[in-house]
Design a protein around this motif. Structure first.
Motif, PDB file in Angstrom:
ATOM      1  N   ALA A 113       7.848 -20.795 -16.575  1.00  0.00           N
ATOM      2  CA  ALA A 113       6.439 -20.450 -16.768  1.00  0.00           C
ATOM      3  C   ALA A 113       5.605 -20.831 -15.549  1.00  0.00           C
ATOM      4  CB  ALA A 113       5.893 -21.142 -18.018  1.00  0.00           C
ATOM      5  N   LYS A 114       5.888 -22.006 -14.970  1.00  0.00           N
ATOM      6  CA  LYS A 114       5.129 -22.449 -13.799  1.00  0.00           C
ATOM      7  C   LYS A 114       5.369 -21.535 -12.603  1.00  0.00           C
ATOM      8  CE  LYS A 114       5.221 -27.283 -15.296  1.00  0.00           C
ATOM      9  NZ  LYS A 114       5.737 -28.639 -15.021  1.00  0.00           N
ATOM     10  N   LEU A 115       6.626 -21.175 -12.367  1.00  0.00           N
ATOM     11  CA  LEU A 115       6.933 -20.282 -11.247  1.00  0.00           C
ATOM     12  C   LEU A 115       6.372 -18.884 -11.494  1.00  0.00           C
ATOM     13  CD1 LEU A 115      10.606 -21.362 -10.463  1.00  0.00           C
ATOM     14  CD2 LEU A 115       8.511 -21.999  -9.247  1.00  0.00           C
ATOM     15  N   ALA A 116       6.394 -18.449 -12.754  1.00  0.00           N
ATOM     16  CA  ALA A 116       5.813 -17.139 -13.075  1.00  0.00           C
ATOM     17  C   ALA A 116       4.314 -17.134 -12.801  1.00  0.00           C
ATOM     18  CB  ALA A 116       6.091 -16.785 -14.534  1.00  0.00           C
ATOM     19  N   LEU A 117       3.651 -18.243 -13.107  1.00  0.00           N
ATOM     20  CA  LEU A 117       2.218 -18.352 -12.823  1.00  0.00           C
ATOM     21  C   LEU A 117       1.944 -18.267 -11.329  1.00  0.00           C
ATOM     22  CD1 LEU A 117       0.988 -21.132 -15.271  1.00  0.00           C
ATOM     23  CD2 LEU A 117       0.108 -18.806 -15.120  1.00  0.00           C
ATOM     24  N   VAL A 118       2.752 -18.966 -10.539  1.00  0.00           N
ATOM     25  CA  VAL A 118       2.575 -18.932  -9.089  1.00  0.00           C
ATOM     26  C   VAL A 118       2.770 -17.517  -8.562  1.00  0.00           C
ATOM     27  CG1 VAL A 118       3.524 -19.731  -6.890  1.00  0.00           C
ATOM     28  CG2 VAL A 118       3.211 -21.351  -8.779  1.00  0.00           C
ATOM     29  N   ALA A 119       3.853 -16.854  -8.994  1.00  0.00           N
ATOM     30  CA  ALA A 119       4.143 -15.505  -8.514  1.00  0.00           C
ATOM     31  C   ALA A 119       3.065 -14.521  -8.949  1.00  0.00           C
ATOM     32  CB  ALA A 119       5.512 -15.060  -9.036  1.00  0.00           C
ATOM     33  N   LEU A 120       2.633 -14.616 -10.209  1.00  0.00           N
ATOM     34  CA  LEU A 120       1.603 -13.702 -10.695  1.00  0.00           C
ATOM     35  C   LEU A 120       0.279 -13.932  -9.973  1.00  0.00           C
ATOM     36  CD1 LEU A 120       0.860 -11.497 -12.724  1.00  0.00           C
ATOM     37  CD2 LEU A 120       0.269 -13.297 -14.364  1.00  0.00           C
ATOM     38  N   SER A 121      -0.054 -15.187  -9.710  1.00  0.00           N
ATOM     39  CA  SER A 121      -1.297 -15.493  -8.996  1.00  0.00           C
ATOM     40  C   SER A 121      -1.297 -14.860  -7.610  1.00  0.00           C
ATOM     41  CB  SER A 121      -1.485 -17.009  -8.886  1.00  0.00           C
ATOM     42  OG  SER A 121      -1.597 -17.614 -10.149  1.00  0.00           O
ATOM     43  N   VAL A 122      -0.179 -14.994  -6.897  1.00  0.00           N
ATOM     44  CA  VAL A 122      -0.088 -14.417  -5.556  1.00  0.00           C
ATOM     45  C   VAL A 122      -0.152 -12.895  -5.626  1.00  0.00           C
ATOM     46  CG1 VAL A 122       1.395 -14.147  -3.531  1.00  0.00           C
ATOM     47  CG2 VAL A 122       1.178 -16.386  -4.630  1.00  0.00           C
ATOM     48  N   GLY A 123       0.529 -12.295  -6.595  1.00  0.00           N
ATOM     49  CA  GLY A 123       0.517 -10.839  -6.716  1.00  0.00           C
ATOM     50  C   GLY A 123      -0.866 -10.289  -7.012  1.00  0.00           C
ATOM     51  N   ILE A 124      -1.566 -10.895  -7.963  1.00  0.00           N
ATOM     52  CA  ILE A 124      -2.917 -10.429  -8.293  1.00  0.00           C
ATOM     53  C   ILE A 124      -3.866 -10.684  -7.130  1.00  0.00           C
ATOM     54  CG2 ILE A 124      -4.882 -10.818  -9.825  1.00  0.00           C
ATOM     55  CD1 ILE A 124      -2.955 -11.317 -12.079  1.00  0.00           C
ATOM     56  N   ALA A 125      -3.684 -11.807  -6.444  1.00  0.00           N
ATOM     57  CA  ALA A 125      -4.540 -12.107  -5.291  1.00  0.00           C
ATOM     58  C   ALA A 125      -4.385 -11.045  -4.210  1.00  0.00           C
ATOM     59  CB  ALA A 125      -4.196 -13.488  -4.738  1.00  0.00           C
ATOM     60  N   PHE A 126      -3.160 -10.614  -3.957  1.00  0.00           N
ATOM     61  CA  PHE A 126      -2.940  -9.571  -2.949  1.00  0.00           C
ATOM     62  C   PHE A 126      -3.643  -8.273  -3.350  1.00  0.00           C
ATOM     63  CE2 PHE A 126      -0.463  -5.818  -1.673  1.00  0.00           C
ATOM     64  CZ  PHE A 126      -0.642  -5.896  -0.297  1.00  0.00           C
ATOM     65  N   LEU A 127      -3.508  -7.871  -4.614  1.00  0.00           N
ATOM     66  CA  LEU A 127      -4.160  -6.644  -5.078  1.00  0.00           C
ATOM     67  C   LEU A 127      -5.678  -6.769  -4.985  1.00  0.00           C
ATOM     68  CD1 LEU A 127      -1.952  -5.856  -8.215  1.00  0.00           C
ATOM     69  CD2 LEU A 127      -1.852  -4.764  -5.957  1.00  0.00           C
ATOM     70  N   SER A 128      -6.201  -7.921  -5.360  1.00  0.00           N
ATOM     71  CA  SER A 128      -7.650  -8.138  -5.288  1.00  0.00           C
ATOM     72  C   SER A 128      -8.134  -8.085  -3.842  1.00  0.00           C
ATOM     73  CB  SER A 128      -7.993  -9.487  -5.924  1.00  0.00           C
ATOM     74  OG  SER A 128      -9.360  -9.799  -5.762  1.00  0.00           O
ATOM     75  N   TRP A 129      -7.383  -8.706  -2.940  1.00  0.00           N
ATOM     76  CA  TRP A 129      -7.769  -8.693  -1.519  1.00  0.00           C
ATOM     77  C   TRP A 129      -7.745  -7.278  -0.952  1.00  0.00           C
ATOM     78  CZ3 TRP A 129      -4.152  -7.622   2.563  1.00  0.00           C
ATOM     79  CH2 TRP A 129      -4.683  -7.765   3.856  1.00  0.00           C
ATOM     80  N   LYS A 130      -6.698  -6.534  -1.255  1.00  0.00           N
ATOM     81  CA  LYS A 130      -6.520  -5.212  -0.658  1.00  0.00           C
ATOM     82  C   LYS A 130      -7.468  -4.164  -1.242  1.00  0.00           C
ATOM     83  CE  LYS A 130      -2.955  -1.777   0.464  1.00  0.00           C
ATOM     84  NZ  LYS A 130      -3.254  -1.835   1.913  1.00  0.00           N
ATOM     85  N   PHE A 131      -7.651  -4.189  -2.556  1.00  0.00           N
ATOM     86  CA  PHE A 131      -8.387  -3.104  -3.208  1.00  0.00           C
ATOM     87  C   PHE A 131      -9.807  -3.473  -3.626  1.00  0.00           C
ATOM     88  CE2 PHE A 131      -3.866  -2.145  -4.064  1.00  0.00           C
ATOM     89  CZ  PHE A 131      -3.790  -0.923  -3.398  1.00  0.00           C
ATOM     90  N   VAL A 132     -10.167  -4.742  -3.529  1.00  0.00           N
ATOM     91  CA  VAL A 132     -11.538  -5.142  -3.871  1.00  0.00           C
ATOM     92  C   VAL A 132     -12.223  -5.785  -2.667  1.00  0.00           C
ATOM     93  CG1 VAL A 132     -13.012  -6.482  -5.417  1.00  0.00           C
ATOM     94  CG2 VAL A 132     -10.879  -5.488  -6.283  1.00  0.00           C
ATOM     95  N   GLU A 133     -11.635  -6.853  -2.148  1.00  0.00           N
ATOM     96  CA  GLU A 133     -12.277  -7.554  -1.042  1.00  0.00           C
ATOM     97  C   GLU A 133     -12.454  -6.667   0.187  1.00  0.00           C
ATOM     98  OE1 GLU A 133     -11.438 -11.657   0.081  1.00  0.00           O
ATOM     99  OE2 GLU A 133      -9.926 -11.681  -1.506  1.00  0.00           O
ATOM    100  N   MET A 134     -11.361  -6.097   0.686  1.00  0.00           N
ATOM    101  CA  MET A 134     -11.413  -5.371   1.951  1.00  0.00           C
ATOM    102  C   MET A 134     -12.334  -4.158   1.924  1.00  0.00           C
ATOM    103  SD  MET A 134      -9.897  -7.300   3.925  1.00  0.00           S
ATOM    104  CE  MET A 134     -10.032  -6.228   5.351  1.00  0.00           C
ATOM    105  N   PRO A 135     -12.284  -3.302   0.892  1.00  0.00           N
ATOM    106  CA  PRO A 135     -13.213  -2.162   0.889  1.00  0.00           C
ATOM    107  C   PRO A 135     -14.680  -2.578   0.950  1.00  0.00           C
ATOM    108  CG  PRO A 135     -11.455  -1.809  -0.699  1.00  0.00           C
ATOM    109  CD  PRO A 135     -11.315  -3.210  -0.216  1.00  0.00           C
ATOM    110  N   PHE A 136     -15.042  -3.630   0.228  1.00  0.00           N
ATOM    111  CA  PHE A 136     -16.441  -4.051   0.229  1.00  0.00           C
ATOM    112  C   PHE A 136     -16.819  -4.743   1.531  1.00  0.00           C
ATOM    113  CE2 PHE A 136     -16.131  -3.305  -4.319  1.00  0.00           C
ATOM    114  CZ  PHE A 136     -17.387  -2.804  -4.610  1.00  0.00           C
ATOM    115  N   ARG A 137     -15.882  -5.433   2.159  1.00  0.00           N
ATOM    116  CA  ARG A 137     -16.199  -6.068   3.436  1.00  0.00           C
ATOM    117  C   ARG A 137     -16.428  -5.029   4.522  1.00  0.00           C
ATOM    118  NH1 ARG A 137     -12.242 -11.057   4.611  1.00  0.00           N
ATOM    119  NH2 ARG A 137     -13.712 -11.283   6.326  1.00  0.00           N
ATOM    120  N   ARG A 138     -15.847  -3.846   4.353  1.00  0.00           N
ATOM    121  CA  ARG A 138     -16.053  -2.780   5.338  1.00  0.00           C
ATOM    122  C   ARG A 138     -17.312  -1.960   5.053  1.00  0.00           C
ATOM    123  NH1 ARG A 138     -10.331  -1.607   4.113  1.00  0.00           N
ATOM    124  NH2 ARG A 138      -9.002  -2.723   5.613  1.00  0.00           N
ATOM    125  N   ALA A 139     -17.937  -2.203   3.908  1.00  0.00           N
ATOM    126  CA  ALA A 139     -19.091  -1.395   3.506  1.00  0.00           C
ATOM    127  C   ALA A 139     -20.358  -1.892   4.185  1.00  0.00           C
ATOM    128  CB  ALA A 139     -19.236  -1.432   1.988  1.00  0.00           C
TER     129      ALA A 139
END
Length: 667
Positions: A349-375
Motif C-alpha cells: 500500500a505504501k509503495l502504491a501510494l508513492v507510485a500513484l502520487s508520482v503518476g498523478i503529479a506528472f499528469l497534473s504538471w503536464k496537462f494543468v501546470e504547463m498549459p497555464f504557465r504558458r498562458a
C-alpha cells in the motif's frame, strides 16, 4: 503537542523556476535580465531533494525520520526566487503588482483547484458528517489563503488527527500566499524610501522574525509551526541571498565547500532528524543548508549544483508542486478509507501510494501546470475574474455543507449517531481550564481542584489527559472520597525542575504538586495516571520512590487500550462495511505488554497497581461501547463521560478495601 507530535512536513513548491543574481543597490540591465531569465536546474534539483523525503516520510517508508524539513527548503527557495525577481523588476522600473499577482495565480491556482475538486468529491463520498464539516471549513480557509491560521487554531490536543485532514498540507500555501501579499508592497516601499538601507532593513526584519519564533516557541510551539510571522525568517534567508546581503562564493573551492556544507546539513536533518527534536533546530538546519546549497551555484555551478542538475533529479523537481498537492490527500484517503488497498500499513500500500502520487503529479504538471504557465497572453482581468468566481463558488459550497450539517442523509442513522462523537467536547468532563490545563496559557484553579476535605478521604489524581478522563468516573463511583485533580496535556506525573523563564503548564504544575502541595498537605492516596510509554518507566520508578519515602500511599493507574484511528470512526466503519472486527484489528500494539511491565515495577517499588487495560479488555476482547450507541472512547484513547463512569466503577473496586479502612478512621 498534538501539532508537531502528530504532523510535520507539509511544504509548498510554487516558486518560479528562474534564478540569478539580482541585487539591491546596484544597477545594470544585463544583471537584472539575468535574474529574470537564467534557468537554474540545480534549484529544481533542490526541490526534488525536498519532496522525495517528505513523500516517503508521509507514506510511512522507514529511513527518513527528518523528511518533513522539505517545508523549510521550499520556503528558502521561494524567498530567493520571488524576492530576486521582484528586486530585478523594481530596479528595471517594470514591476507591476497586477502582473505579479497574475503570474502567481497562473502558477498556483490551476493545479490547486483541480486537487480541491477531486479531493472534495472523495470527501463527499467517504467522509462522515463531522469529518465533512471539518473538511468544508479547511477548504474555505485554504481558498481564502488562511489555511495556516485555521489549522493553528484547530490544532488542539483533542482535535482530529492529521491523518484525517486531506487539506492540512495547504497550511504552507497559506504562509507563502501571505508572503506574496506583503513582500512586494514592502519591497516597493523600501526601494522608494530607503534604497541604500534596503538590505540592512530586510536583515533586521529576518532577525526579528527569528527572535519572535524563539520567544513564542516556549509558550506556543503550534503558532511557531503554522503562522507566517514566525516562518518569515526562512523566506527572508533566501531573499537576503537574492538581494546580495550574503556574499556568494566566487572561487571553485569556496563554491564546492559551501555546497558540500549545505548538503551535509540537509542530509543530516533528513536522515538523522526526528519529529521529537526541537522544531527550531530542525528548521534552522534545513534553512541554512538550503541557503548554502543555493549560494554555492550563484556565480557558476558547484559540484553539488551539478549533482542536483542531473536530469532524473530535475524531473522530480519539475513535478514537485503537483506532487506536493496530491500526495497528502491520497495518503489520508488510503489510511481512513483504504482507497487503494485494504491494508494501509502494508508495504504494498505504501509503495502504491508513492507510485500513484508520482503518476498523478506528472499528469497534473503536464496537462494543468504547463498549459497555464504558458498562458501569458491572458488578460489580468480575465485571470482575476475567473479566480474570483471559482473561489466564491467553492466557498458557497462549503457554506452549504455546513448549513446541512455535513449531509448526514448519506449514512444510516446509527452510523451518524456514533460518528457524532468524533466532535465530542471533553472540556466539561475533564474540567478543562481549571483542573486540566490544555494550553500553556491556563492555570490551575487551586480552590476548585486542590481543596482537601476533612470529612472524607482525599485522593490526589495527578497526570496527563489520561488522568483527567478518569476523574469524573472515579468521582461518580466513589462519592465518599474527595478526589483532587492536577492534570495537564501531555504531562507525565513526576517532579520536574523549572527555570524562572519556563512558561509551560506541565513543569509549573508538577513543581507545584510535588514541591509545594504534597510538602504542605497530607492526602490518603496519590493516583498517578498517564498515557504511559516505555521511556516513562524510569521516571515513574523515581517518582514512586520519592512519594513512598515521604510516607504517601501511591496507586499507579496503567495505560488504557488505544487505537490507530479514532474509535467512533472504526465503529462506524464496522457497520458500513459489515466487518465487526475492524476496531480490534487496529488496536495500538504493545500497550498490554507495557501494562504488565508497569505492574511489576509498581509492585517492586511498593505501590498499588490498577490495570486500566484490564478494566476495559478481558480475554482478548475490549469494550467499545459504554452504553447503547455511545462509544467508550471519543478518539483513539480518551474516554467519553459515560465511558469514564464505566471504567471508574470497575477501578473503584480495586480501592474498596482501603477506602473502607479510611472511612472507619474518619468515623
Amino acid at each position: 503537542m498534538a501539532i508537531q507530535s502528530s504532523f510535520r512536513g507539509n511544504f509548498t513548491m510554487s516558486g518560479e523556476s528562474t534564478a540569478g543574481s539580482g541585487r539591491f543597490g546596484t544597477s545594470g540591465l544585463s544583471e537584472v535580465s539575468d535574474f529574470a531569465t537564467k534557468y537554474r536546474a540545480d534549484i529544481d534539483g533542490l526541490r526534488a531533494l525536498a519532496v522525495v523525503p517528505v513523500l516517503l516520510y508521509h507514506a510511512g517508508i522507514p529511513g527518513f525520520p527528518g523528511g518533513f524539513v522539505g517545508v523549510d527548503i521550499f520556503f528558502v527557495i521561494s524567498g530567493y526566487l520571488i524576492c530576486g525577481m521582484i528586486d530585478a523588476d523594481i530596479r528595471n522600473r517594470r514591476f507591476s503588482l497586477g502582473d505579479f499577482y497574475k503570474r502567481r495565480m497562473l502558477r498556483i491556482l490551476p493545479a490547486l483547484f483541480v486537487m480541491f475538486l477531486v479531493t472534495s468529491v472523495f470527501a463527499y463520498l467517504y467522509f462522515l458528517p463531522v469529518e465533512l464539516e471539518d473538511y468544508a471549513r479547511s477548504l474555505a480557509s485554504a481558498l481564502g489563503s488562511v489555511a495556516n491560521i485555521y489549522f493553528a487554531g484547530t490544532a488542539g490536543y483533542f482535535d482530529a488527527p492529521a491523518e484525517t485532514k486531506p487539506l492540512l498540507h495547504t497550511w504552507s500555501l497559506g504562509v507563502e500566499e501571505q508572503f506574496y501579499l506583503i513582500v512586494p508592497l514592502l519591497m516597493l516601499l523600501v526601494w522608494r524610501a530607503a534604497p541604500r538601507q534596503a538590505r540592512l532593513l530586510f536583515a533586521i526584519a529576518a532577525a526579528l522574525s527569528f527572535a519572535a519564533a524563539i520567544a513564542v516557541s516556549f509558550r506556543n510551539p503550534t503558532f511557531v509551526f503554522y503562522l507566517a510571522p514566525f516562518r518569515a525568517w526562512e523566506l527572508a534567508l533566501g531573499a537576503l541571498l537574492a538581494i546580495g546581503f550574503f556574499p556568494a562564493p566566487q572561487t571553485a573551492f569556496g563554491k564546492n565547500a559551501c555546497g558540500a556544507a549545505g548538503m551535509l546539513l540537509l542530509l543530516g536533518a533528513i536522515f538523522l532528524g526526528s519529529p521529537s527534536a526541537p522544531l527550531l533546530l530542525m528548521i534552522s538546519l534545513a534553512s541554512i543548508g538550503s541557503t548554502l546549497v543555493i549560494a554555492s551555484s550563484e556565480g557558476g555551478v558547484s559540484a553539488i549544483g551539478r549533482l542536483l542538475s542531473l536530469r532524473p533529479v530535475v524531473f522530480i523537481g519539475l513535478i514537485s508542486y503537483s506532487l506536493y498537492l496530491w500526495h497528502w490527500p491520497l495518503i489520508v484517503f488510503q489510511r481512513t478509507d483504504q482507497l487503494l488497498l485494504p491494508d494501509s500499513s502494508g508495504v504494498a500500500a505504501k509503495l502504491a501510494l508513492v507510485a500513484l502520487s508520482v503518476g498523478i503529479a506528472f499528469l497534473s504538471w503536464k496537462f494543468v501546470e504547463m498549459p497555464f504557465r504558458r498562458a501569458r497572453t491572458v488578460s489580468k482581468s480575465m485571470v482575476f475574474g475567473i479566480a474570483s468566481m471559482a473561489t466564491a463558488s467553492a466557498v458557497a459550497l462549503c457554506g452549504l455543507v455546513l448549513f446541512v450539517k455535513g449531509a448526514p442523509f448519506r449514512f444510516p442513522e446509527r452510523v451518524v449517531a456514533i460518528a457524532s462523537y468524533l466532535a465530542y467536547d471533553p472540556s466539561q468532563a475533564f474540567r478543562s481550564g481549571q483542573c486540566y490545563l490544555a494550553t500553556n496559557r491556563q492555570h490551575l484553579d487551586i480552590e476548585t481542584c486542590m481543596t482537601t476535605d476533612a470529612r472524607r478521604p482525599n485522593y490526589l489524581l495527578v497526570g496527563d489527559s489520561h488522568a483527567a478522563h478518569l476523574w469524573s468516573g472515579l468521582s461518580a463511583a466513589m462519592p465518599a472520597v474527595n478526589i483532587l485533580q492536577a492534570t495537564a496535556s501531555a504531562c507525565r506525573p513526576a517532579a520536574m525542575s523549572v527555570s524562572p523563564l519556563d512558561t509551560r503548564a506541565c513543569p509549573r504544575l508538577m513543581q507545584y504538586v510535588f514541591s509545594d502541595f504534597l510538602v504542605n498537605n497530607r492526602v490518603d492516596k496519590v493516583l498517578l495516571s498517564a498515557s504511559w510509554k516505555d521511556e516513562d518507566i524510569a521516571g515513574l520508578s523515581e517518582t514512586i520512590e520519592t512519594l513512598t519515602s515521604r510516607g504517601f500511599d501511591v496507586v499507579v493507574l496503567g495505560p488504557i487500550v488505544e487505537y490507530d484511528t479514532p474509535l467512533p470512526r472504526l465503529l462506524a466503519d464496522e457497520i458500513l462495511r459489515n466487518s465487526p472486527s475492524i476496531a480490534s484489528r487496529t488496536r495500538t500494539a504493545g500497550i498490554r505488554e507495557r501494562d504488565r511491565e508497569l505492574g511489576r515495577i509498581a509492585a517492586a517499588k511498593g505501590a498499588t497497581y490498577l490495570s486500566v487495560y484490564d478494566a476495559v479488555c478481558r480475554d482478548g476482547q475490549c469494550d467499545e461501547f459504554a452504553e447503547g450507541d455511545i462509544p467508550l472512547q471519543f478518539d483513539a484513547g480518551h474516554l467519553t463521560a459515560q465511558g469514564s463512569v464505566v471504567v471508574g466503577r470497575r477501578l473503584s473496586t480495586g480501592l474498596a478495601g482501603q477506602l473502607a479502612r479510611a472511612d472507619n478512621v474518619v468515623r
